[in-house]
Design an enzyme around this catalytic site. Structure first.
Site, PDB file in Angstrom:
ATOM      1  N   GLU A 104     -13.841  -1.568  -6.472  1.00 33.46           N
ATOM      2  CA  GLU A 104     -15.198  -1.250  -6.021  1.00 33.46           C
ATOM      3  C   GLU A 104     -15.746   0.000  -6.755  1.00 33.46           C
ATOM      4  O   GLU A 104     -16.729  -0.017  -7.106  1.00 33.46           O
ATOM      5  CB  GLU A 104     -14.928  -0.458  -4.412  1.00 33.46           C
ATOM      6  CG  GLU A 104     -14.611  -1.855  -3.504  1.00 33.46           C
ATOM      7  CD  GLU A 104     -14.387  -1.530  -2.134  1.00 33.46           C
ATOM      8  OE1 GLU A 104     -13.421  -0.836  -2.035  1.00 33.46           O
ATOM      9  OE2 GLU A 104     -15.147  -1.823  -1.318  1.00 33.46           O
ATOM     10  N   GLU A 124      -7.919  -6.411   0.339  1.00 34.02           N
ATOM     11  CA  GLU A 124      -8.075  -5.768   1.590  1.00 34.02           C
ATOM     12  C   GLU A 124      -7.856  -6.609   2.692  1.00 34.02           C
ATOM     13  O   GLU A 124      -7.008  -6.099   3.631  1.00 34.02           O
ATOM     14  CB  GLU A 124      -9.458  -5.095   1.781  1.00 34.02           C
ATOM     15  CG  GLU A 124      -9.630  -3.815   0.917  1.00 34.02           C
ATOM     16  CD  GLU A 124     -10.163  -3.817  -0.331  1.00 34.02           C
ATOM     17  OE1 GLU A 124     -10.284  -5.031  -1.021  1.00 34.02           O
ATOM     18  OE2 GLU A 124     -10.696  -2.984  -0.766  1.00 34.02           O
TER      19      GLU A 124
HETATM   20  N1  CAA Z   1      -1.709   2.690  -1.414  1.00 32.05           N
HETATM   21  C1  CAA Z   1      -0.518   3.444  -1.437  1.00 32.05           C
HETATM   22  N2  CAA Z   1       0.516   2.993  -1.841  1.00 32.05           N
HETATM   23  C2  CAA Z   1       0.620   2.051  -2.673  1.00 32.05           C
HETATM   24  C3  CAA Z   1      -0.632   1.295  -2.876  1.00 32.05           C
HETATM   25  C4  CAA Z   1      -1.730   1.641  -2.128  1.00 32.05           C
HETATM   26  N3  CAA Z   1      -3.004   1.092  -2.401  1.00 32.05           N
HETATM   27  N4  CAA Z   1      -0.295   0.102  -3.650  1.00 32.05           N
HETATM   28  C5  CAA Z   1       0.912   0.120  -3.797  1.00 32.05           C
HETATM   29  N5  CAA Z   1       1.443   1.037  -3.377  1.00 32.05           N
HETATM   30  C6  CAA Z   1       2.967   1.604  -3.474  1.00 32.05           C
HETATM   31  C7  CAA Z   1       3.838   0.826  -2.912  1.00 32.05           C
HETATM   32  O1  CAA Z   1       4.189   0.788  -1.607  1.00 32.05           O
HETATM   33  C8  CAA Z   1       4.920   0.922  -3.473  1.00 32.05           C
HETATM   34  O2  CAA Z   1       5.536   2.256  -3.070  1.00 32.05           O
HETATM   35  P1  CAA Z   1       7.020   2.636  -3.212  1.00 32.05           P
HETATM   36  O3  CAA Z   1       7.414   2.720  -4.571  1.00 32.05           O
HETATM   37  O4  CAA Z   1       7.190   4.004  -2.335  1.00 32.05           O
HETATM   38  O5  CAA Z   1       7.843   1.622  -2.410  1.00 32.05           O
HETATM   39  C9  CAA Z   1       4.531   1.504  -4.931  1.00 32.05           C
HETATM   40  O6  CAA Z   1       2.983   1.776  -4.835  1.00 32.05           O
HETATM   41  C10 CAA Z   1       4.476   0.505  -5.982  1.00 32.05           C
HETATM   42  O7  CAA Z   1       3.965  -0.848  -5.478  1.00 32.05           O
HETATM   43  P2  CAA Z   1       4.787  -2.214  -5.700  1.00 32.05           P
HETATM   44  O8  CAA Z   1       6.112  -2.106  -5.449  1.00 32.05           O
HETATM   45  O9  CAA Z   1       3.903  -3.092  -4.761  1.00 32.05           O
HETATM   46  O10 CAA Z   1       4.478  -2.490  -7.336  1.00 32.05           O
HETATM   47  P3  CAA Z   1       4.095  -3.590  -7.922  1.00 32.05           P
HETATM   48  O11 CAA Z   1       3.861  -3.420  -9.400  1.00 32.05           O
HETATM   49  O12 CAA Z   1       4.808  -4.870  -7.554  1.00 32.05           O
HETATM   50  O13 CAA Z   1       2.642  -3.855  -7.414  1.00 32.05           O
HETATM   51  C11 CAA Z   1       0.381  -3.494  -7.059  1.00 32.05           C
HETATM   52  C12 CAA Z   1       1.531  -3.131  -7.573  1.00 32.05           C
HETATM   53  C13 CAA Z   1      -0.217  -5.132  -7.355  1.00 32.05           C
HETATM   54  C14 CAA Z   1      -0.709  -2.589  -6.965  1.00 32.05           C
HETATM   55  C15 CAA Z   1       0.638  -3.722  -5.325  1.00 32.05           C
HETATM   56  O14 CAA Z   1       1.397  -2.636  -5.042  1.00 32.05           O
HETATM   57  C16 CAA Z   1      -0.558  -4.179  -4.354  1.00 32.05           C
HETATM   58  O15 CAA Z   1      -0.860  -5.348  -4.166  1.00 32.05           O
HETATM   59  N6  CAA Z   1      -1.059  -2.960  -3.701  1.00 32.05           N
HETATM   60  C17 CAA Z   1      -1.888  -3.023  -2.865  1.00 32.05           C
HETATM   61  C18 CAA Z   1      -3.366  -3.117  -3.220  1.00 32.05           C
HETATM   62  C19 CAA Z   1      -4.555  -3.081  -2.290  1.00 32.05           C
HETATM   63  O16 CAA Z   1      -4.160  -3.874  -1.254  1.00 32.05           O
HETATM   64  N7  CAA Z   1      -5.504  -2.359  -2.369  1.00 32.05           N
HETATM   65  C20 CAA Z   1      -6.346  -1.878  -1.648  1.00 32.05           C
HETATM   66  C21 CAA Z   1      -6.217  -0.984  -1.023  1.00 32.05           C
HETATM   67  S1  CAA Z   1      -7.196  -0.951   0.693  1.00 32.05           S
HETATM   68  C22 CAA Z   1      -8.811  -0.335  -0.189  1.00 32.05           C
HETATM   69  O17 CAA Z   1      -8.760  -0.105  -1.230  1.00 32.05           O
HETATM   70  C23 CAA Z   1      -9.871  -0.217   0.896  1.00 32.05           C
HETATM   71  C24 CAA Z   1     -11.308   0.015   0.361  1.00 32.05           C
HETATM   72  O18 CAA Z   1     -12.000  -0.762   0.417  1.00 32.05           O
HETATM   73  C25 CAA Z   1     -11.619   1.574  -0.186  1.00 32.05           C
END
Ligand code: CAA
Ligand code: NAI
Length: 725
Positions: A104, A124
């Site tokens: 975004e 999301e």
């Molecule tokens: N917020 C907080 N923590 C997050 C995060 C996020 N958005 N994304 C990942 N993390 C954390 C994980 O919990 C993990 O923490 P720990 O090491 O303490 O366990 C760490 O980051 C690493 O994550 P992964 O183990 O998942 O690492 P990966 O390399 O396998 O994957 C990733 C990375 C593809 C980014 C995956 O973490 C992911 O899909 N994250 C979520 C992405 C997401 O859903 N984003 C949308 C957020 S909501 C939003 O943005 C709302 C809005 O409209 C403003």
């Protein structure tokens, strides 16, 4: 510093720095406001590049902040609005990931350059919410409604090459993305930016748009079964078509708030973090994920190329691990080879569609009948028939042909790992790796440790799961492990419901409406009814080992339903036979239709056993099946077979089609309240003392006795019980 700034040829490069994924936490947002404000004011700055540190742009909002007051500080949408309005061109330099709020933010920039290995998306929906910083309004304006819906509603990660085709990014580069973004930024200084300000542009539309959106809602209702977020995403996109941007943003905000009130986001975010936490395994001896090093798996072998073996070979090949695939005879080997080839081709097609180059080919798999060829592999996965004698023969052979430090894994779905290990020279190197069918697709891997399995073996198997892109959960060794063990009481209740007066389609409908991918009877038909039948025959529950004079509906003094055995006795094995609990268009057919024969069969059965059918309402159907699962979940915890409720939930969500928007079985139990669960089970068990699986678990009683603490405190209560893990 959450965001830093440097100057490169009159371009300010602002870098988000919040390891590990550059989540847009409150401090990052404040940092962005400060650095962007200063860059905007600085007359030496002609353009701005936004980037992320450590090879990642940003994974979006900090999910951990959602239920805290940190969300109330400066909003991401306000930052986006400021960036978009900037008179100086702003270019996003996307590396690694730009997800959720990260994309975004990039959409608010005037241009986007991405590294070829990066992925973008608005996932999301997978954590129960919708993109709430303008994503549902800007993306349709950029790429049109159909493409935007596909990205937003499925929450998929779009590879850079596909993002370029869709028009989400303007350039894809192989080299340094920040350098490329700086170059582009310098080139566009002085250009009119209005066309690049998405919020002031219109969504491409057509007269059929309303019909298209209505159809999308209907499809999402069917596909996502009760999950509210996909519907909210579509409604927010609808607003982008019908209303000016600022109204659309308001709609996005309202939808976010109403989603939050459903409780689904909290459940789905619990599921998200649980999936990450299960990788952090611990062992009573003190061994942990972060103090035991896995050994590398450079080469592997798979024994048996049936349903499971062929998927496991494909998974390994996809992860670029050379595999030796072994079968028992030339014909099976040829069949297996063709099957692996077909799976690899299908995987390759998927990648090509996304503009990616497939790495795995049949060339990385070597097919053989000769065990001697396994002498140098680092790890073997056995996937032959579920028969202890055969598995022991194979492991004894492996132990003599493989190198002494080779890891020996079994894909058994429930046999004793210790007994299998007992025939090897190194039982410490033996472990269960329980894949789920189809093994190249399903994300779950139950890693089952025996009593002698070493910490290094555990670490290696857990790490292999990660390399294969699976979510690996460490569990203890007990008959059927965790997932299949929970199925027992659940299916038992489903069968009793048929005896009581229901039909398969009634029970399936209730569980599918609850959100399960498949009801119990459709699931049994798909898996094959004969699998359970053979196992019950081996246990002497049916067939000629049952002592003469045993009542048809009793075993060892407890209630028993012979219904599934009766279907198997006449060859109704399920989908593969074209008939089981349902009828299908042909053997192997996919369309389950209620079968009048089954209705007639159940009616006759009830008459024979003088059961007066009674109406069973949907609430009761749901309660019986779910509470059976929950109770067994508590038993698994009290036995120390799973180390926490999250482990069970991850297993059920990823291997058994439990709806993630409800968090998981144990999470669902916590929302129902342990006192209520105990009360219902108590009542049922008092009325049905011949159904021991419904006797309330000790741990459940213990939790209720201490006032039903929240789920995150259950581990403490479990900790005081014996740990068999
Ligand atoms: N917020 C907080 N923590 C997050 C995060 C996020 N958005 N994304 C990942 N993390 C954390 C994980 O919990 C993990 O923490 P720990 O090491 O303490 O366990 C760490 O980051 C690493 O994550 P992964 O183990 O998942 O690492 P990966 O390399 O396998 O994957 C990733 C990375 C593809 C980014 C995956 O973490 C992911 O899909 N994250 C979520 C992405 C997401 O859903 N984003 C949308 C957020 S909501 C939003 O943005 C709302 C809005 O409209 C403003
Ligand atoms: P399958 O019957 O489809 O395939 C077994 C294969 O093993 C056959 O191709 C057979 O030729 C081969 N085989 C038998 N003896 C052999 C030997 N001595 N040497 C080499 N190959 C030999 O069985 P499936 O379904 O693939 O199951 C395999 C294992 O995976 C079993 O332990 C099963 O319990 C487990 N499992 C099965 C799941 C499923 O959904 N089918 C799910 C999870 C685990």
């Amino acid at each position: 510093m959450a965001a830093t700034r440097r100057l490169s040829h009159s371009v300010a490069v602002i870098t988000i720095n919040n390891p590990p994924v550059n989540a847009l936490s409150s401090s990052v947002r404040h940092g962005l406001v400060k650095e962007f404000g200063e860059a905007s004011k600085d007359p030496s700055v002609k353009a701005i590049v936004l980037s992320g540190a450590s090879g990642k742009f940003s994974a979006g909002a900090d999910i951990r902040e959602f239920s805290t007051s940190a969300m109330k500080t400066v909003s991401l949408e306000d930052i986006n609005a400021t960036i978009e309005a900037s008179r100086k061109p702003v270019v996003a330099a996307i590396e690694g990931v730009a997800l959720g709020g990260g994309l975004e933010l990039a959409l608010a920039c005037h241009y986007r350059v991405a590294n070829a290995q990066s992925r973008v998306g608005l996932p999301e929906v997978l954590i129960g919410i919708l993109p709430a910083a303008g994503g549902t309004q800007r993306l349709p304006r950029l790429i049109g409604v159909p493409a935007a819906l596909d990205v937003i509603v499925r929450g998929r990660h779009v590879p850079a090459t596909e993002a370029l085709q869709l028009g989400i990014v303007d350039e894809v580069v192989q080299g340094n993305v920040v350098d490329a973004a700086v170059q582009l930024a310098r080139k566009v200084v002085g250009r009119d930016l209005d066309k690049r300000r998405l919020s002031i542009n219109h969504v491409p539309s057509n007269p059929n748009m309303e019909y298209f959106l209505d159809t999308a809602v209907e499809k999402a209702k069917k596909q996502f079964r009760g999950a509210q977020a996909p519907i909210a995403c579509i409604e927010a996109v609808r607003a982008s078509v019908q209303k000016p941007y600022h109204h659309g943003i308001e709609k996005e905000r309202q939808l976010f708030l109403s989603l939050w009130a459903t409780g689904q986001p909290q459940a789905q975010q619990y599921a998200f973090f649980s999936e990450r936490n299960v990788g952090k395994w611990t062992h009573p001896s003190g061994g942990r994920w972060d103090n035991v090093k896995p050994k590398p798996v450079r080469t592997a072998a798979v024994i048996g190329l049936g349903t499971m073996g062929r998927g496991i070979v494909t998974s390994l090949a996809k992860a670029n691990i050379p595999v030796i695939a072994l079968e028992q005879d030339a014909q099976q080997l040829e069949t297996g080879k063709k099957a692996v080839n077909a799976l690899l081709e299908r995987e390759a097609e998927k990648l090509v569609k996304q503009g990616l180059t497939p790495a795995a080919t049949l060339a990385s798999v070597c097919f053989t009948l000769d065990f001697a060829e396994l002498s140098a592999v680092d790890l073997v996965i056995e996937a032959v028939y579920e028969n202890m004698k055969l598995k022991k023969e194979i492991f004894s052979k492996l132990s003599s042909v493989c190198k002494p430090d080779a890891f020996l894994c079994t894909n058994t779905s429930g046999l004793d790992i210790d007994e299998i290990a007992s025939v090897t020279n190194h039982p410490d190197l033996v472990i269960g790796t329980h894949f789920f069918s189809p093994a190249n697709i399903m994300r779950l891997l139950e890693v089952v440790r025996g009593h002698q399995t070493s910490l290094t073996t555990i670490a290696t198997a857990m790490n292999l799961g990660k390399i294969l892109g699976k979510v690996a959960v460490l569990v203890g060794n007990c008959p059927l492990f965790v997932g299949n063990r929970l199925l027992g009481p659940y299916l038992e209740q489903a069968n009793y419901l048929l005896e009581d007066g229901c039909y398969p389609e009634d029970v399936d409908k209730v569980l599918e409406d609850f959100g399960f991918a498949m009801g119990p009877f459709r699931m049994m038909d798909l898996a094959g009814l004969d699998v359970g039948w053979r196992s019950r025959m081996e246990k002497g529950l049916t067939g000629n080992k049952v002592p003469p004079g045993t009542p048809a509906r009793q075993r060892q003094g407890y209630r028993y339903s012979p219904l599934p055995d009766m279907l198997c006795e006449i060859g109704r094995y399920g989908q593969k036979a074209g008939k089981g609990w349902y009828q299908y268009e042909k053997p192997g057919g996919r369309f389950a239709q209620p079968d009048p024969w089954v209705k007639d069969f159940l009616q006759k059965y009830r008459e024979t056993h003088q059961i007066r059918p009674r109406p069973v309402n949907p609430e009761l159907i749901l309660e019986r099946c779910l509470y059976a699962l929950i109770n067994e979940g508590f038993r698994v915890l009290e036995d120390g077979i799973a180390s926490g409720p999250e482990d069970i939930d991850v297993i059920y969500n990823n291997g058994y089609g439990f709806p993630k928007h409800r968090g998981g079985i144990m999470y669902h139990a916590s929302t129902l309240g342990v006192a209520k669960v105990l009360d219902v089970l108590d009542t049922y068990y008092r009325e049905n003392p011949d159904v021991p699986s419904m006797k309330p678990a000790f741990l459940l009683k213990k939790l209720a006795a201490v006032g039903g603490p929240p789920l995150k405190e259950w581990r403490t209560q479990v900790g005081s019980l014996v740990n068999k893990l």
